[in-house]
Scaffold this active site. Structure first.
Site, PDB file in Angstrom:
ATOM      1  N   CYS A   2       2.197  -3.748  20.766  1.00  0.00           N
ATOM      2  CA  CYS A   2       3.415  -4.179  21.441  1.00  0.00           C
ATOM      3  C   CYS A   2       3.464  -5.709  21.428  1.00  0.00           C
ATOM      4  CB  CYS A   2       3.412  -3.734  22.891  1.00  0.00           C
ATOM      5  SG  CYS A   2       3.071  -1.987  23.086  1.00  0.00           S
ATOM      6  N   GLU A 481      -1.783  -0.438  -4.393  1.00  0.00           N
ATOM      7  CA  GLU A 481      -0.957  -1.273  -3.524  1.00  0.00           C
ATOM      8  C   GLU A 481       0.538  -1.043  -3.809  1.00  0.00           C
ATOM      9  OE1 GLU A 481      -1.305  -2.650  -0.884  1.00  0.00           O
ATOM     10  OE2 GLU A 481       0.282  -4.124  -0.692  1.00  0.00           O
ATOM     11  N   LYS A 485       3.236   0.249  -0.946  1.00  0.00           N
ATOM     12  CA  LYS A 485       4.461  -0.467  -0.613  1.00  0.00           C
ATOM     13  C   LYS A 485       5.671   0.474  -0.724  1.00  0.00           C
ATOM     14  CE  LYS A 485       3.279  -3.243   1.074  1.00  0.00           C
ATOM     15  NZ  LYS A 485       1.925  -3.740   1.205  1.00  0.00           N
ATOM     16  N   GLU A 488       5.653   3.127   2.183  1.00  0.00           N
ATOM     17  CA  GLU A 488       5.872   2.697   3.569  1.00  0.00           C
ATOM     18  C   GLU A 488       7.245   2.083   3.786  1.00  0.00           C
ATOM     19  OE1 GLU A 488       3.529  -0.488   5.255  1.00  0.00           O
ATOM     20  OE2 GLU A 488       3.291  -1.456   3.331  1.00  0.00           O
TER      21      GLU A 488
HETATM   22  C1  F6R Z   1       0.756  -2.465   4.606  1.00  0.00           C
HETATM   23  C2  F6R Z   1       0.203  -3.059   5.804  1.00  0.00           C
HETATM   24  C3  F6R Z   1      -0.983  -2.397   6.403  1.00  0.00           C
HETATM   25  C4  F6R Z   1      -2.043  -3.451   6.732  1.00  0.00           C
HETATM   26  C5  F6R Z   1      -3.189  -2.805   7.502  1.00  0.00           C
HETATM   27  C6  F6R Z   1      -4.288  -3.786   7.795  1.00  0.00           C
HETATM   28  O1  F6R Z   1       1.846  -3.174   4.133  1.00  0.00           O
HETATM   29  O2  F6R Z   1       0.673  -4.043   6.311  1.00  0.00           O
HETATM   30  O3  F6R Z   1      -1.512  -1.433   5.547  1.00  0.00           O
HETATM   31  O4  F6R Z   1      -2.494  -4.019   5.547  1.00  0.00           O
HETATM   32  O5  F6R Z   1      -2.702  -2.280   8.702  1.00  0.00           O
HETATM   33  O6  F6R Z   1      -3.842  -4.852   8.559  1.00  0.00           O
HETATM   34  P1  F6R Z   1      -4.705  -6.154   8.699  1.00  0.00           P
HETATM   35  O7  F6R Z   1      -4.809  -6.790   7.367  1.00  0.00           O
HETATM   36  O8  F6R Z   1      -3.960  -7.019   9.687  1.00  0.00           O
HETATM   37  O9  F6R Z   1      -6.040  -5.737   9.213  1.00  0.00           O
END
Ligand code: F6R
Length: 609
Positions: A2, A481, A485, A488
């Site tokens: 949040c 990757e 993309k 999601e």
């Molecule tokens: C995909 C995305 C998530 C983050 C994952 C890890 O576009 O944003 O898959 O890569 O939640 O987040 P971090 O890198 O902040 O640990």
């Protein structure tokens, strides 16, 4: 996850300031919103389910009275996104209001105890135990005051929290506390702000104080008091100047943050090339000395780790284990020991699974290295050495620029390590270093020349029911990757495999016109990859190929192709090759009427950017 914000203001009404800040935080959660102010001996609250603009239309979030208030934008964890579950939450008397970001693990037992003592709960949230606990603490000891009551309360909480509480009995202050959820303060003359994220107050002030885990904060006009929760001792801390301009945190004319951030990649890659030498050296020394190296991350950051495992192996002859953080403890927890090194990669530095892996590894005396975009995040605090990837604030939920920056940092680490280990010749080192320096320009050229093409391809395939993404070698990570993309952002089910594995089952899915994206970097795998393309083509697949400019062999086979400039070394190829895939996902989302900045069921990991 949040977003929380609050302020103590000298002259202005708090509500419109909170409303505007919550808008800037909306990417952290957007299923409900709420505000509470304190004025005239009373707590005033407005909250509802829905996006901020919609709630504002029906409820007018700006007309609460008073100069002190708190606000919350929610991404549900406990309890459905309904008005009753929206924050702020109050105690039995309505004299106290609390907002919270995090998860209270022992809320069930606390709630049962509180209910047995007569407390009445309205919501299904874990948060609601907090105002009731504060209420009870103050009832039991009426001279204690709000700050001490919050202090006593948080000692009973297990889990993660950044909380803020206001009380009509002490209308001059806000009391906050932090454990494993981000909290930053902003200071502008007499006005004081707190937030889960700097961009929320960046247009108001660039003076910030990062709050650490285990700290209690008392905010009043012109005054910030920081105390340790453990012993109540006062912690002196001066504000730091944040260099980001407020413009960095807005869309700059782009329709969405995602496409803005895709376009920011050349600049981010330039910044990333300025990683601090000292820390990169130190980190590569730790990597060199480790008996075993685990690359631990989630989602996109995991894909960066997967690509990095090829870089470390090919350049520095260092074997590494890339592991999805949520599996780390089960898969490798017991193998980790004092000789292990964990390189945890997390844009936000706050992702729960990544931090849980790090904690487990720390308990087994492993060395923790961190790569993150969020200086001041938990990951930076638990790492022996960390590197800030310097991508600037990431506001789009889908990670784009942070992925290419992570790759660039890890490529630099791999090169350093290769040099340290004498594994590449000086000529090769110079060649790769020069290519790395040129990547920002190459990415710029790809965006410039290929954006229109990806738009057209997205138009053509917008109704496809499923997509395949295939690559060999390091391009496997690029394929994974690209698939993430598309899924999601555009909600297209997609599958990704190392191309060589596709014939061991997945190929049975192929039927006429099934779109298959091949990542065809010009490397040792090129010939074999052509074989994989033929297999798919023979079964009627539509081939979309990412190719090196002038790759006639694949051009002939592809239904559609996107060209990437020539001469990119294999180990660096994920950086430029992922960019058309990011644009493809973005334009597919647009074509399919999806908002790429707000994928359903997802929100950004807890972030201090
Ligand atoms: C995909 C995305 C998530 C983050 C994952 C890890 O576009 O944003 O898959 O890569 O939640 O987040 P971090 O890198 O902040 O640990």
């Amino acid at each position: 996850m949040c977003g929380i914000f609050g302020c103590v203001l000298k002259d202005e009404k708090a509500a419109p300031v909170i409303h505007a800040a919550l808008k800037r935080l909306e990417y952290r959660g957007y299923d409900s919103v709420g505000e509470a102010t304190v004025s005239g001996g009373k707590i005033w609250i407005k909250k509802d389910q829905g996006k901020i603009d919609d709630v504002h239309k029906t409820r007018n979030l700006d007309d609460l009275p008073g100069n002190i208030g708190i606000g919350h934008t929610r991404w549900a964890t406990h309890g459905a996104p309904l008005e009753v579950n929206a924050h702020p939450h109050v105690d039995c008397t309505g004299e106290l209001a609390v907002i919270h970001n995090g998860i209270i693990e022992n809320f069930d037992e606390l709630r049962t105890e509180l209910e047995s003592r007569g407390h009445v709960f309205k919501s299904k949230t874990d948060t609601e135990v907090i105002p009731h606990l504060i209420e009870e603490t103050m009832d039991n000891n009426p001279t204690l005051g709000l700050a001490n009551a919050v202090l006593e309360t948080v000692k009973k909480l297990q889990g993660s929290y950044s909380i803020a509480a206001i009380s009509s009995k002490e209308p001059d202050k806000i009391v906050c506390a932090r454990n494993e959820s981000p909290l930053v303060l902003g200071v502008k003359d007499q006005d004081i702000y707190f937030s889960s994220d700097i961009p929320a107050f960046l247009p108001l002030t660039n003076k910030a104080i990062v709050v650490d885990d285990g700290e209690l904060i008392i905010l009043s006009l012109g005054k910030v008091e920081i105390k340790k929760i453990a012993d109540g001792s006062v912690v002196p801390r001066e504000p730091k100047i944040i260099e980001w301009s407020p413009e960095m945190a807005v869309k700059q004319g782009y329709p969405h943050f995602m496409i803005k951030e895709i376009h920011e990649q050349p600049q981010c890659l330039r910044n990333t090339l300025r990683v601090q030498e000292h820390y990169a050296d130190l980190m590569s020394t730790f990597l060199d000395r480790a008996r075993d190296v685990y690359l631990v991350a989630c989602g996109t950051s995991y894909h960066a780790c997967l690509a990095a495992s090829y870089m470390f192996s090919k350049l520095a002859f260092l074997p590494t284990f890339p592991i999805i953080a949520s599996e780390f403890i089960e898969q490798s927890g017991k193998s980790v020991n004092i000789d292990s090194t964990i390189l945890a990669v997390s844009q936000s530095g706050e992702t729960a699974d990544t931090l849980a892996s790090v904690n487990a590894a720390r308990q087994r005396a492993a060395t923790i290295l961190g790569l993150t975009n969020a200086i001041g995040s938990t990951l930076t605090r638990v790492s022996r050495v960390y590197i800030g990837q310097q991508s600037g604030p990431e506001i789009g939920v889908a990670a784009t620029k942070t992925f290419t920056s992570q790759l660039s940092v890890m490529a630099q680490l791999a090169l350093r390590l290769a040099k340290k280990r004498g594994k590449v010749s000086q000529d090769e080192m110079d060649f790769l270093a020069e290519k790395l320096m040129k990547l920002p320009d190459i990415v710029e050229e790809i965006i410039l020349k290929q954006e229109e093409k990806t738009k057209q391809i997205a138009k053509k395939y917008k109704d496809a029911k499923t997509f395949f993404f295939l690559g060999r070698g390091i391009s496997t990570a690029t394929a994974f990757e690209g698939r993430l993309k598309l899924m999601e952002i555009a909600y297209v089910p997609a599958i990704a495999f190392p191309a060589g594995e596709s014939k061991h089952g997945p190929i049975s899915l192929i039927e006429p016109d099934f779109p298959v994206v091949f990542i065809c970097a010009k490397d040792e795998t090129h010939k074999t990859l052509i074989g994989n393309i033929m297999e798919m083509k023979a079964r009627g697949a539509s081939i979309i190929a990412l190719i090196e400019e002038g790759d006639e062999a694949i051009k002939k086979l592809a239904d559609d192709y996107i060209e990437v400039p020539k001469g990119i070394p294999e180990v660096l190829s994920p950086i430029p090759y992922v960019v058309p895939l990011q644009m493809l996902a973005y334009y597919m989302a647009i074509e399919r009427g999806c908002n790429p900045d707000k994928p359903r069921n997802l929100a950004k990991s807890v972030t201090v950017k």
